[in-house]
Design a protein around this motif. Structure first.
Motif, PDB file in Angstrom:
ATOM      1  N   VAL A 169     -21.195 -31.318 -34.073  1.00 60.66           N
ATOM      2  CA  VAL A 169     -20.194 -31.427 -35.144  1.00 60.66           C
ATOM      3  C   VAL A 169     -19.348 -32.684 -34.952  1.00 60.66           C
ATOM      4  N   ASP A 170     -18.697 -33.089 -36.058  1.00 62.49           N
ATOM      5  CA  ASP A 170     -17.875 -34.299 -35.976  1.00 62.49           C
ATOM      6  C   ASP A 170     -16.421 -33.998 -35.637  1.00 62.49           C
ATOM      7  N   SER A 171     -16.011 -32.746 -35.770  1.00 60.50           N
ATOM      8  CA  SER A 171     -14.599 -32.400 -35.644  1.00 60.50           C
ATOM      9  C   SER A 171     -13.996 -32.843 -34.305  1.00 60.50           C
ATOM     10  N   VAL A 172     -13.059 -33.783 -34.408  1.00 57.18           N
ATOM     11  CA  VAL A 172     -12.392 -34.292 -33.195  1.00 57.18           C
ATOM     12  C   VAL A 172     -11.565 -33.173 -32.577  1.00 57.18           C
ATOM     13  N   GLU A 173     -10.950 -32.365 -33.468  1.00 62.10           N
ATOM     14  CA  GLU A 173     -10.087 -31.273 -32.994  1.00 62.10           C
ATOM     15  C   GLU A 173     -10.881 -30.300 -32.102  1.00 62.10           C
ATOM     16  N   TYR A 174     -12.046 -29.859 -32.590  1.00 59.33           N
ATOM     17  CA  TYR A 174     -12.854 -28.920 -31.789  1.00 59.33           C
ATOM     18  C   TYR A 174     -13.362 -29.555 -30.508  1.00 59.33           C
ATOM     19  N   LYS A 175     -13.756 -30.850 -30.615  1.00 56.43           N
ATOM     20  CA  LYS A 175     -14.264 -31.544 -29.410  1.00 56.43           C
ATOM     21  C   LYS A 175     -13.187 -31.558 -28.327  1.00 56.43           C
TER      22      LYS A 175
ATOM     23  N   LEU B 168     -11.867 -18.734 -33.240  1.00 57.74           N
ATOM     24  CA  LEU B 168     -11.341 -19.705 -34.208  1.00 57.74           C
ATOM     25  C   LEU B 168     -12.503 -20.352 -34.970  1.00 57.74           C
ATOM     26  N   ILE B 169     -13.544 -20.730 -34.229  1.00 60.49           N
ATOM     27  CA  ILE B 169     -14.690 -21.402 -34.859  1.00 60.49           C
ATOM     28  C   ILE B 169     -15.496 -20.409 -35.702  1.00 60.49           C
ATOM     29  N   LEU B 170     -15.591 -19.175 -35.212  1.00 55.37           N
ATOM     30  CA  LEU B 170     -16.315 -18.165 -36.017  1.00 55.37           C
ATOM     31  C   LEU B 170     -15.618 -17.901 -37.350  1.00 55.37           C
ATOM     32  N   ASP B 171     -14.294 -18.030 -37.350  1.00 61.07           N
ATOM     33  CA  ASP B 171     -13.542 -17.808 -38.598  1.00 61.07           C
ATOM     34  C   ASP B 171     -13.597 -19.011 -39.527  1.00 61.07           C
ATOM     35  N   ASP B 172     -14.123 -20.109 -39.045  1.00 58.47           N
ATOM     36  CA  ASP B 172     -14.157 -21.334 -39.837  1.00 58.47           C
ATOM     37  C   ASP B 172     -15.506 -21.401 -40.586  1.00 58.47           C
ATOM     38  N   ASP B 173     -15.435 -21.133 -41.898  1.00 64.35           N
ATOM     39  CA  ASP B 173     -16.667 -21.036 -42.688  1.00 64.35           C
ATOM     40  C   ASP B 173     -17.499 -22.310 -42.681  1.00 64.35           C
ATOM     41  N   SER B 174     -16.854 -23.459 -42.444  1.00 66.01           N
ATOM     42  CA  SER B 174     -17.636 -24.693 -42.524  1.00 66.01           C
ATOM     43  C   SER B 174     -18.398 -24.947 -41.221  1.00 66.01           C
ATOM     44  N   CYS B 175     -18.030 -24.266 -40.146  1.00 67.24           N
ATOM     45  CA  CYS B 175     -18.642 -24.555 -38.833  1.00 67.24           C
ATOM     46  C   CYS B 175     -19.366 -23.388 -38.189  1.00 67.24           C
TER      47      CYS B 175
ATOM     48  N   ILE C  79     -23.127 -23.347 -37.478  1.00 70.83           N
ATOM     49  CA  ILE C  79     -23.652 -24.203 -36.394  1.00 70.83           C
ATOM     50  C   ILE C  79     -23.500 -23.489 -35.048  1.00 70.83           C
ATOM     51  N   LEU C  80     -22.359 -22.822 -34.862  1.00 62.60           N
ATOM     52  CA  LEU C  80     -22.164 -22.091 -33.611  1.00 62.60           C
ATOM     53  C   LEU C  80     -23.197 -20.966 -33.482  1.00 62.60           C
ATOM     54  N   LEU C  81     -23.480 -20.311 -34.615  1.00 66.93           N
ATOM     55  CA  LEU C  81     -24.457 -19.208 -34.576  1.00 66.93           C
ATOM     56  C   LEU C  81     -25.847 -19.691 -34.148  1.00 66.93           C
ATOM     57  N   THR C  82     -26.181 -20.950 -34.487  1.00 63.23           N
ATOM     58  CA  THR C  82     -27.520 -21.440 -34.119  1.00 63.23           C
ATOM     59  C   THR C  82     -27.662 -21.622 -32.601  1.00 63.23           C
ATOM     60  N   GLU C  83     -26.525 -21.621 -31.895  1.00 65.55           N
ATOM     61  CA  GLU C  83     -26.574 -21.784 -30.431  1.00 65.55           C
ATOM     62  C   GLU C  83     -26.773 -20.466 -29.689  1.00 65.55           C
ATOM     63  N   ILE C  84     -26.533 -19.354 -30.385  1.00 66.07           N
ATOM     64  CA  ILE C  84     -26.538 -18.057 -29.685  1.00 66.07           C
ATOM     65  C   ILE C  84     -27.943 -17.463 -29.646  1.00 66.07           C
ATOM     66  N   ASN C  85     -28.330 -16.980 -28.477  1.00 64.68           N
ATOM     67  CA  ASN C  85     -29.632 -16.321 -28.342  1.00 64.68           C
ATOM     68  C   ASN C  85     -29.548 -14.891 -28.867  1.00 64.68           C
ATOM     69  N   CYS C  86     -30.595 -14.452 -29.536  1.00 65.32           N
ATOM     70  CA  CYS C  86     -30.633 -13.064 -30.020  1.00 65.32           C
ATOM     71  C   CYS C  86     -30.725 -12.140 -28.789  1.00 65.32           C
ATOM     72  N   PRO C  87     -29.813 -11.160 -28.655  1.00 64.56           N
ATOM     73  CA  PRO C  87     -29.862 -10.278 -27.479  1.00 64.56           C
ATOM     74  C   PRO C  87     -31.115  -9.402 -27.447  1.00 64.56           C
TER      75      PRO C  87
ATOM     76  N   THR D 130     -32.211 -18.257 -34.651  1.00 65.07           N
ATOM     77  CA  THR D 130     -32.932 -17.359 -35.570  1.00 65.07           C
ATOM     78  C   THR D 130     -31.989 -16.467 -36.382  1.00 65.07           C
ATOM     79  N   PHE D 131     -30.671 -16.645 -36.199  1.00 64.41           N
ATOM     80  CA  PHE D 131     -29.739 -15.778 -36.929  1.00 64.41           C
ATOM     81  C   PHE D 131     -29.518 -16.244 -38.362  1.00 64.41           C
ATOM     82  N   THR D 132     -29.385 -15.284 -39.259  1.00 61.01           N
ATOM     83  CA  THR D 132     -28.966 -15.601 -40.625  1.00 61.01           C
ATOM     84  C   THR D 132     -27.473 -15.909 -40.580  1.00 61.01           C
ATOM     85  N   GLU D 133     -26.930 -16.389 -41.694  1.00 59.17           N
ATOM     86  CA  GLU D 133     -25.475 -16.556 -41.784  1.00 59.17           C
ATOM     87  C   GLU D 133     -24.830 -15.183 -41.763  1.00 59.17           C
ATOM     88  N   ALA D 134     -23.556 -15.144 -41.350  1.00 60.21           N
ATOM     89  CA  ALA D 134     -22.845 -13.854 -41.360  1.00 60.21           C
ATOM     90  C   ALA D 134     -22.554 -13.460 -42.812  1.00 60.21           C
TER      91      ALA D 134
END
Ligand code: GAP
Length: 493
Positions: A126-132, A151-158, A161-169, A176-180
């Motif tokens: 992501v480009d967000s300087v704040e999150y970095k 905070l990032i999970l509550d941010d609809d624009s980001c 991307i975070l979900l794509t990093e999580i492994n399916c338990p 492989t996750f769909t959007e929430a």
């Protein structure tokens, strides 16, 4: 006595529940229906006794009335209550293995080290300087990691991307996750022959709303004055995404709810009163005190001003069995607004009209059943053998007494049957003449029967029988004529 083994108690309970007829899987011969359970002969007695004890405790007072509202209600009820808009959970699916997860629960189960790793991978995309800056400045503090993760999970624009990093338990795959998506938990059905939007009704997700909409009906007909309560026991339905832990989270369950209507200035006093009363109720029925605790809510539901859970320490951790809420004037105000009918109370002394505040006590009957069941389960070593015993308080035990002729001859069955017939008029009792007496005692221990009455040779001499008490296994002799009073004393107190 041997300590209960924590980890496998739930498995043992599920197996005992089926074997002895407490609880069966719903529609088992068709492979079962997830999140639904059937109560067998012993289970239905236990559940009924829990509900009866609740009913007596809550409504045998001069300021609480009973109610039994219908399950299907006008659809506007659920708009007014906020359930159409708010009663939903965020849900994600794994496209690979098709497993479905509640996002908040999945996140809760991730270790903070993992979360930190996911966050570090996330900021490379992501480009967000704040999150970095936030993520680069992270130490190992669990709280800090959780705050940024949420905070990032509550941010609809980001959050995608975070979900794509999580492994399916379940299958371990990544990306492989769909959007929430928000998933409303209410079951919908249709009233009448047409299946269109104008005929949609919901299976109630809580019994509370039936009480709110009947507030003035009950108040007027019973001539109650504030403060007073309305109590109800009934089925509730929620299309839970993840059902789990046997009866803990199911799709169909029973609630025991009481709504107590008070003057706004008295709300805190009554909230404290009911909080204490409800904890005492669980203790009075024998639940282990140090396995019960309060858990005050910081994050409140949309209707509540204060909320406390009564939690029980299940083998899988602490879990809510009852919620006590100060619901303010939210519900009655909303129903007034949506129905266009006044739901104000007229205070004759003060000559003023106002909407009362509501203190709610909301217990799960099925969840309490599970807590009582687990709490009662003991394994003990007796004479080199393991005895499984359910130490239910006699008030809720499914069978109150077993009547056992020592041998199946010498006139003993006849006397035993006579005692059985007499006691059956008032109590759920059980007759058993099959097998050695020791084995018969064990069978009753496993069913939680508090007393066994054994008819033996001495019975013919002095009209007494042996009472064997389940927990202590002590035996004493009492007169047959005294049996009814004995049970009344022990069960009713
Ligand atoms: N009227 C308020 C209300 O319904 P809640 O905390 O959602 O509040 C109250 O539910 C109680 O109902 C819980 O403490 C729990 O005992 C029981 N309950 C809720 N959802 C349940 C479920 N899916 N399965 C079994 N019991 C449930």
């Amino acid at each position: 006595m041997q300590e209960k083994k924590k980890s496998d108690v739930v498995e043992k309970i599920v197996s005992l529940a089926k074997r002895r007829g407490f609880v069966f899987q719903s529609s088992e011969i068709y492979g079962g229906l997830n999140g639904c359970w059937d109560y067998g002969p012993l289970g239905v007695e236990l559940l009924k006794n829990i509900k009866e004890e609740w009913w007596k405790f809550m409504t045998y007072r001069e300021n609480v009335e009973g109610l039994d509202a219908s399950i299907l209600m006008h659809p506007k009820v659920w708009e007014a209550s906020g359930h159409v808009e708010n009663f939903s959970d965020p849900m994600i699916d794994c496209k690979q293995c098709k497993s479905r997860f509640r996002l908040d629960i999945l996140v809760e189960t991730l270790a903070s080290k993992k979360k930190k790793k996911y966050l570090q991978e996330f900021i490379t995309k992501v480009d967000s300087v704040e999150y970095k800056e936030k993520v680069n400045g992270l130490g190992d503090d669990e709280n800090e990691i959780n705050v940024i993760f949420n905070l990032i999970l509550d941010d609809d624009s980001c959050n995608k991307i975070l979900l794509t990093e999580i492994n399916c338990p379940q299958c371990g795959n990544k990306g492989t996750f769909t959007e929430a998506r928000l998933f409303n938990l209410m079951f919908k059905t249709f009233i009448g022959p047409l299946e269109d939007t104008s005929s949609v009704v919901y299976l109630r997700p809580e019994t509370a709303q039936g009480i709110f909409v009947n507030f003035l009906n009950v108040q007027g007909s019973s001539r109650q004055k504030l403060p007073f309560g309305i109590a109800q026991i009934g089925k509730a339905f929620r299309n839970e995404i993840n059902t789990k832990n046997f009866l803990f989270r199911t799709r169909e369950f029973e609630q025991m709810e009481m709504q107590f209507f008070v003057r706004p200035s008295d709300a805190q006093k009554w909230f404290d009163y009911w909080k204490s009363e409800r904890l005492e109720w669980f203790k009075s029925l024998g639940m282990t005190p140090n396995k019960l605790r309060y858990h005050d809510h910081e994050k409140l539901a949309h209707y509540a001003d204060a909320a406390t859970d009564i939690e029980y320490e299940f083998p899988f951790g602490w879990g809510e069995i009852e919620g006590i809420h100060n619901r303010t004037d939210f519900d009655l105000s909303r129903h007034e607004q949506f129905s266009g009918k006044s739901l104000k109370y007229f205070d004759e002394e003060a000559k003023e009209k106002f909407i009362p505040f509501i203190i709610e006590t909301s217990a799960g009957a099925s969840r309490s059943f599970m807590a009582f069941f687990i709490d009662a389960y003991y394994e003990e070593e007796v004479n080199g053998e393991v005895r499984v015993v359910l130490r239910f308080n006699p008030k809720i035990a499914p069978i109150k007494a077993a009547i056992l002729p020592l041998v199946n001859k010498d006139g003993m069955p006849k006397v035993a049957r006579k005692i059985e017939t007499e006691l059956r008029k008032n109590f759920k009792v059980f007759y058993d003449d099959k097998g050695a007496i020791g084995r018969r005692y064990r069978r009753q221990d496993e069913a939680g029967t508090p007393y066994c009455f054994t008819i033996d040779t001495q019975t013919f001499e002095d009209n007494t029988i042996t009472v064997r008490e389940r927990d202590s296994m002590l035996q004493e002799r009492i007169l047959i004529d005294e049996l009814k009073n004995y049970l009344i004393r022990k069960i009713i107190g």
